[in-house]
Scaffold this motif. Sequence first.
Motif, PDB file in Angstrom:
ATOM      1  N   LEU A 284       0.816  -1.214   0.000  1.00 58.00           N
ATOM      2  CA  LEU A 284       0.000   0.000   0.000  1.00 58.00           C
ATOM      3  C   LEU A 284       0.849   1.264   0.000  1.00 58.00           C
ATOM      4  CD1 LEU A 284      -2.794  -1.073   2.507  1.00 58.00           C
ATOM      5  CD2 LEU A 284      -3.098  -0.598   0.064  1.00 58.00           C
ATOM      6  N   THR A 285       2.054   1.192   0.526  1.00 54.07           N
ATOM      7  CA  THR A 285       2.938   2.360   0.545  1.00 54.07           C
ATOM      8  C   THR A 285       3.989   2.293  -0.562  1.00 54.07           C
ATOM      9  OG1 THR A 285       4.389   1.270   2.167  1.00 54.07           O
ATOM     10  CG2 THR A 285       2.631   2.685   3.015  1.00 54.07           C
ATOM     11  N   ARG A 286       3.862   1.320  -1.456  1.00 49.99           N
ATOM     12  CA  ARG A 286       4.827   1.151  -2.539  1.00 49.99           C
ATOM     13  C   ARG A 286       4.105   0.898  -3.857  1.00 49.99           C
ATOM     14  NH1 ARG A 286       6.601  -0.873   2.194  1.00 49.99           N
ATOM     15  NH2 ARG A 286       8.785  -0.452   2.810  1.00 49.99           N
ATOM     16  N   PRO A 287       3.412   1.889  -4.389  1.00 49.06           N
ATOM     17  CA  PRO A 287       2.651   1.688  -5.633  1.00 49.06           C
ATOM     18  C   PRO A 287       3.542   1.261  -6.794  1.00 49.06           C
ATOM     19  CG  PRO A 287       2.790   4.024  -5.056  1.00 49.06           C
ATOM     20  CD  PRO A 287       3.258   3.264  -3.869  1.00 49.06           C
ATOM     21  N   GLY A 288       4.811   1.665  -6.793  1.00 50.32           N
ATOM     22  CA  GLY A 288       5.710   1.226  -7.854  1.00 50.32           C
ATOM     23  C   GLY A 288       5.929  -0.272  -7.822  1.00 50.32           C
ATOM     24  N   THR A 289       6.022  -0.848  -6.625  1.00 50.45           N
ATOM     25  CA  THR A 289       6.175  -2.301  -6.492  1.00 50.45           C
ATOM     26  C   THR A 289       4.905  -3.021  -6.929  1.00 50.45           C
ATOM     27  OG1 THR A 289       7.708  -1.972  -4.644  1.00 50.45           O
ATOM     28  CG2 THR A 289       6.747  -4.156  -4.892  1.00 50.45           C
ATOM     29  N   VAL A 290       3.751  -2.442  -6.595  1.00 45.96           N
ATOM     30  CA  VAL A 290       2.480  -3.016  -7.055  1.00 45.96           C
ATOM     31  C   VAL A 290       2.446  -3.058  -8.575  1.00 45.96           C
ATOM     32  CG1 VAL A 290      -0.029  -2.743  -7.104  1.00 45.96           C
ATOM     33  CG2 VAL A 290       1.244  -2.280  -4.995  1.00 45.96           C
ATOM     34  N   ALA A 291       2.812  -1.960  -9.204  1.00 49.57           N
ATOM     35  CA  ALA A 291       2.812  -1.904 -10.670  1.00 49.57           C
ATOM     36  C   ALA A 291       3.771  -2.932 -11.259  1.00 49.57           C
ATOM     37  CB  ALA A 291       3.186  -0.495 -11.131  1.00 49.57           C
ATOM     38  N   GLU A 292       4.921  -3.080 -10.623  1.00 50.40           N
ATOM     39  CA  GLU A 292       5.918  -4.036 -11.107  1.00 50.40           C
ATOM     40  C   GLU A 292       5.389  -5.466 -11.024  1.00 50.40           C
ATOM     41  OE1 GLU A 292      10.754  -4.637 -10.449  1.00 50.40           O
ATOM     42  OE2 GLU A 292       9.557  -3.561  -8.964  1.00 50.40           O
ATOM     43  N   LEU A 293       4.748  -5.821  -9.916  1.00 51.83           N
ATOM     44  CA  LEU A 293       4.217  -7.174  -9.748  1.00 51.83           C
ATOM     45  C   LEU A 293       3.040  -7.432 -10.686  1.00 51.83           C
ATOM     46  CD1 LEU A 293       4.361  -7.461  -5.860  1.00 51.83           C
ATOM     47  CD2 LEU A 293       5.720  -8.780  -7.489  1.00 51.83           C
ATOM     48  N   ARG A 294       2.218  -6.417 -10.927  1.00 47.48           N
ATOM     49  CA  ARG A 294       1.099  -6.596 -11.850  1.00 47.48           C
ATOM     50  C   ARG A 294       1.589  -6.752 -13.279  1.00 47.48           C
ATOM     51  NH1 ARG A 294      -4.159  -4.854 -10.376  1.00 47.48           N
ATOM     52  NH2 ARG A 294      -4.398  -3.822 -12.406  1.00 47.48           N
ATOM     53  N   ALA A 295       2.681  -6.059 -13.620  1.00 53.10           N
ATOM     54  CA  ALA A 295       3.221  -6.139 -14.975  1.00 53.10           C
ATOM     55  C   ALA A 295       3.999  -7.426 -15.202  1.00 53.10           C
ATOM     56  CB  ALA A 295       4.127  -4.939 -15.250  1.00 53.10           C
ATOM     57  N   GLU A 296       4.623  -7.957 -14.132  1.00 53.37           N
ATOM     58  CA  GLU A 296       5.428  -9.179 -14.242  1.00 53.37           C
ATOM     59  C   GLU A 296       5.003 -10.169 -13.166  1.00 53.37           C
ATOM     60  OE1 GLU A 296       9.716  -8.748 -15.022  1.00 53.37           O
ATOM     61  OE2 GLU A 296       9.400  -6.587 -14.752  1.00 53.37           O
ATOM     62  N   PRO A 297       3.918 -10.900 -13.391  1.00 56.00           N
ATOM     63  CA  PRO A 297       3.429 -11.839 -12.369  1.00 56.00           C
ATOM     64  C   PRO A 297       4.460 -12.890 -11.964  1.00 56.00           C
ATOM     65  CG  PRO A 297       1.764 -11.492 -14.067  1.00 56.00           C
ATOM     66  CD  PRO A 297       3.019 -10.839 -14.568  1.00 56.00           C
ATOM     67  N   GLY A 298       5.414 -13.160 -12.821  1.00 61.48           N
ATOM     68  CA  GLY A 298       6.444 -14.128 -12.484  1.00 61.48           C
ATOM     69  C   GLY A 298       7.312 -13.709 -11.316  1.00 61.48           C
ATOM     70  N   LEU A 299       7.244 -12.440 -10.924  1.00 60.82           N
ATOM     71  CA  LEU A 299       8.029 -11.954  -9.789  1.00 60.82           C
ATOM     72  C   LEU A 299       7.393 -12.268  -8.443  1.00 60.82           C
ATOM     73  CD1 LEU A 299       9.033  -8.385 -11.065  1.00 60.82           C
ATOM     74  CD2 LEU A 299      10.503 -10.397 -10.912  1.00 60.82           C
ATOM     75  N   VAL A 300       6.142 -12.717  -8.458  1.00 66.23           N
ATOM     76  CA  VAL A 300       5.417 -12.888  -7.200  1.00 66.23           C
ATOM     77  C   VAL A 300       6.082 -13.921  -6.301  1.00 66.23           C
ATOM     78  CG1 VAL A 300       3.238 -13.653  -6.168  1.00 66.23           C
ATOM     79  CG2 VAL A 300       3.216 -12.070  -8.100  1.00 66.23           C
ATOM     80  N   ALA A 301       6.561 -15.020  -6.859  1.00 64.72           N
ATOM     81  CA  ALA A 301       7.175 -16.067  -6.026  1.00 64.72           C
ATOM     82  C   ALA A 301       8.369 -15.516  -5.263  1.00 64.72           C
ATOM     83  CB  ALA A 301       7.583 -17.253  -6.887  1.00 64.72           C
ATOM     84  N   GLY A 302       9.252 -14.809  -5.933  1.00 65.65           N
ATOM     85  CA  GLY A 302      10.385 -14.204  -5.254  1.00 65.65           C
ATOM     86  C   GLY A 302       9.972 -13.130  -4.279  1.00 65.65           C
ATOM     87  N   ALA A 303       8.909 -12.403  -4.627  1.00 67.84           N
ATOM     88  CA  ALA A 303       8.409 -11.358  -3.733  1.00 67.84           C
ATOM     89  C   ALA A 303       7.930 -11.943  -2.414  1.00 67.84           C
ATOM     90  CB  ALA A 303       7.282 -10.583  -4.415  1.00 67.84           C
ATOM     91  N   VAL A 304       7.337 -13.124  -2.449  1.00 67.43           N
ATOM     92  CA  VAL A 304       6.872 -13.765  -1.218  1.00 67.43           C
ATOM     93  C   VAL A 304       8.043 -13.982  -0.267  1.00 67.43           C
ATOM     94  CG1 VAL A 304       5.991 -15.941  -0.276  1.00 67.43           C
ATOM     95  CG2 VAL A 304       4.798 -14.823  -2.165  1.00 67.43           C
ATOM     96  N   ASP A 305       9.170 -14.463  -0.782  1.00 67.15           N
ATOM     97  CA  ASP A 305      10.340 -14.646   0.074  1.00 67.15           C
ATOM     98  C   ASP A 305      10.829 -13.320   0.643  1.00 67.15           C
ATOM     99  OD1 ASP A 305      11.176 -17.377   0.453  1.00 67.15           O
ATOM    100  OD2 ASP A 305      11.473 -17.496  -1.702  1.00 67.15           O
ATOM    101  N   GLU A 306      10.761 -12.266  -0.148  1.00 69.60           N
ATOM    102  CA  GLU A 306      11.195 -10.968   0.353  1.00 69.60           C
ATOM    103  C   GLU A 306      10.228 -10.435   1.412  1.00 69.60           C
ATOM    104  OE1 GLU A 306      13.492  -7.227   0.448  1.00 69.60           O
ATOM    105  OE2 GLU A 306      13.696  -9.396   0.643  1.00 69.60           O
ATOM    106  N   PHE A 307       8.923 -10.672   1.255  1.00 68.16           N
ATOM    107  CA  PHE A 307       7.978 -10.280   2.299  1.00 68.16           C
ATOM    108  C   PHE A 307       8.254 -11.067   3.586  1.00 68.16           C
ATOM    109  CE2 PHE A 307       5.108  -9.086  -1.367  1.00 68.16           C
ATOM    110  CZ  PHE A 307       5.192  -7.720  -1.133  1.00 68.16           C
ATOM    111  N   LEU A 308       8.593 -12.353   3.444  1.00 69.53           N
ATOM    112  CA  LEU A 308       8.931 -13.168   4.608  1.00 69.53           C
ATOM    113  C   LEU A 308      10.178 -12.639   5.319  1.00 69.53           C
ATOM    114  CD1 LEU A 308       8.289 -16.718   3.119  1.00 69.53           C
ATOM    115  CD2 LEU A 308       7.149 -15.785   5.145  1.00 69.53           C
ATOM    116  N   ARG A 309      11.125 -12.151   4.548  1.00 71.17           N
ATOM    117  CA  ARG A 309      12.327 -11.581   5.144  1.00 71.17           C
ATOM    118  C   ARG A 309      12.044 -10.213   5.770  1.00 71.17           C
ATOM    119  NH1 ARG A 309      15.663  -7.589   4.954  1.00 71.17           N
ATOM    120  NH2 ARG A 309      14.478  -6.632   3.250  1.00 71.17           N
TER     121      ARG A 309
END
Length: 454
Positions: A284-309
Amino acid sequence: MGGDRLAPFDSGLLDLADPYPVYRRYRERDPVHAVRSSDTDADRDRDHDGDGDGAGGTGATTWYLFRYAEVARVLAGRAYRRRSPATGRAAPIPEGYETLRRVVENWLVFLDPPRHTVLRARVNPPLASAAVAGLRPAVREIAEELAAPLAGRAAVDVVRGFAAPFPLLVIARVLGVEGRLWPWFRERALALQEAGGTRGDRTGAGLARADRAAGELERYFTAALTARRDADGEPRDLMGALAAAGREDPSLTPGLLASTCVHLLTAGHETTTGLLGKAVLALLTRPGTVAELRAEPGLVAGAVDEFLRFDPPVQMVTRWAWRETELAGRRIRRGDRLVAVIGSAHRDPACFPDPDVLDIRRATGRHCAFGLGIHYCAGAALARLEAETGLAVLLERLPLLRPDARPLVEVEYAPDWVFHGPSRLVLRDRGQAAGNEPTPPPVIPPMGIQRRSA
């Protein structure tokens, strides 16, 4: 906690939404931090991960570990176990709540070898990566059916409407319980949390509710396992596999297996609920990251690990020293308690460059959100699938999460450092009147996510 001298660490004084500045102070100035029984009554009586000093009652030193190196060593080391060597207990449940103690102390996460080894061998196969991969279409279906009614609302409680029911429905399907009962399971899971030693609001009334919930869940799973034990044919779900294991191995008692099911159902969904809620908050505080994930859904798996970290759903876990050891030059005695502050370890710049930056392209393979060693989370593959699928569906289907949405946000946290995350996360369209509450989710989920009849 200010001044030249660090005060004894007290988790009750942390900001639930942002403990990281305090973690940093201790990590930099006293990374292996001793709190002795005379230092503070408040934190001495708290437990982290349900197995704290209240279980030992020995007056032993509690060591808080704030750096990655010491956290990883303790989580992976055989010298550090789940139960106090002085009492043999894992859970700090007061006298008078025997059902709750019996159920919780039989949870897989609190067992040490050899009981842990035997039970883990039975739980692992149905939760292994290969088995979980076959669930992907069903998990996606559950996520889409829950997200569909949220898309048209001007106000959405992400926790109540999605992050809580979604992983609960998934683990219900894996276990083989009825999906329509998810509100009943959720209510009892929340009651069990009231007994958590890290809860700042633990009361006798809460312990009584937790004890009743433990008994109700124990009876439910005992009956379900008995029915499967007497059934013919190959097991069709995880409860069936556990019932078959109980037939073959008398050490896997009905009580132990029922407790295992309670553990998988409750802890197995609460961590994913916290992860999804925190991920949404970060986005919610990173609209650029939201746009990036929506444009490249393949990044979601790696993003999950980064959210966990970046903001793990389990902030602290406990171990007990079973022999004398040394950590960062500090002598650890047998019987001392060690609290691994995972949230701090994940912000250690010695392990993660620019640790306070959320970088969805970061290589985060070294995080310990799922634990390390023999207690590495048995459900890690399922949790990853749930988080990847849930986050992807929310990014696709929830208008209030679009980069340009800028919703009003209302967030509340439960006072808990084990199951850590928002208990309420309301996103509200700025054009909606502030007094209107989001519509609650349906009590019974759509028919498409019901388990097939046996």
